[in-house]
Scaffold this motif. Sequence first.
Motif, PDB file in Angstrom:
ATOM      1  N   ILE A   6       8.996  -1.035  -3.562  1.00 47.28           N
ATOM      2  CA  ILE A   6       8.725  -0.133  -4.673  1.00 47.28           C
ATOM      3  C   ILE A   6       7.369  -0.498  -5.266  1.00 47.28           C
ATOM      4  O   ILE A   6       7.063  -1.672  -5.460  1.00 47.28           O
ATOM      5  CB  ILE A   6       9.823  -0.248  -5.757  1.00 47.28           C
ATOM      6  CG1 ILE A   6      11.196   0.075  -5.171  1.00 47.28           C
ATOM      7  CG2 ILE A   6       9.511   0.667  -6.931  1.00 47.28           C
ATOM      8  CD1 ILE A   6      12.344  -0.189  -6.124  1.00 47.28           C
ATOM      9  N   ASN A   7       6.569   0.521  -5.564  1.00 50.12           N
ATOM     10  CA  ASN A   7       5.256   0.311  -6.173  1.00 50.12           C
ATOM     11  C   ASN A   7       5.174   1.034  -7.507  1.00 50.12           C
ATOM     12  O   ASN A   7       5.830   2.065  -7.706  1.00 50.12           O
ATOM     13  CB  ASN A   7       4.148   0.859  -5.260  1.00 50.12           C
ATOM     14  CG  ASN A   7       4.064   0.102  -3.962  1.00 50.12           C
ATOM     15  OD1 ASN A   7       3.975  -1.118  -3.954  1.00 50.12           O
ATOM     16  ND2 ASN A   7       4.101   0.826  -2.859  1.00 50.12           N
ATOM     17  N   ILE A   8       4.363   0.511  -8.404  1.00 47.13           N
ATOM     18  CA  ILE A   8       4.120   1.194  -9.669  1.00 47.13           C
ATOM     19  C   ILE A   8       3.499   2.548  -9.355  1.00 47.13           C
ATOM     20  O   ILE A   8       2.598   2.650  -8.529  1.00 47.13           O
ATOM     21  CB  ILE A   8       3.230   0.341 -10.586  1.00 47.13           C
ATOM     22  CG1 ILE A   8       4.018  -0.897 -11.023  1.00 47.13           C
ATOM     23  CG2 ILE A   8       2.736   1.135 -11.790  1.00 47.13           C
ATOM     24  CD1 ILE A   8       3.262  -1.880 -11.854  1.00 47.13           C
ATOM     25  N   GLY A   9       4.016   3.581  -9.989  1.00 46.44           N
ATOM     26  CA  GLY A   9       3.557   4.949  -9.747  1.00 46.44           C
ATOM     27  C   GLY A   9       4.459   5.729  -8.809  1.00 46.44           C
ATOM     28  O   GLY A   9       4.345   6.949  -8.723  1.00 46.44           O
ATOM     29  N   ASP A  10       5.362   5.046  -8.101  1.00 48.42           N
ATOM     30  CA  ASP A  10       6.305   5.734  -7.212  1.00 48.42           C
ATOM     31  C   ASP A  10       7.273   6.598  -8.022  1.00 48.42           C
ATOM     32  O   ASP A  10       7.631   6.257  -9.146  1.00 48.42           O
ATOM     33  CB  ASP A  10       7.134   4.741  -6.396  1.00 48.42           C
ATOM     34  CG  ASP A  10       6.361   4.090  -5.275  1.00 48.42           C
ATOM     35  OD1 ASP A  10       5.203   4.482  -5.025  1.00 48.42           O
ATOM     36  OD2 ASP A  10       6.923   3.164  -4.650  1.00 48.42           O
TER      37      ASP A  10
END
Length: 62
Positions: A6-10
């Motif tokens: 999971i990435n920030i902005g997903d």
Amino acid sequence: MDIRKINIGDKVCNKEDGFPMTVVGLNSTLADLSNGTVYLDFEENEGDMWEEEAKDLIPYKA
């Protein structure tokens, strides 16, 4: 989901309701690297961020 993917902005959603939210923060521990707390926000939210366990989330597909 595995928190390491999971990435920030997903865009993700809870398995139960399917409501799309944007990832704004991540928190995990060395004891359990695949799970952790994901901090979420959504458009027009004026309150606190939502917190969900990574294992309870799925990628959002519009």
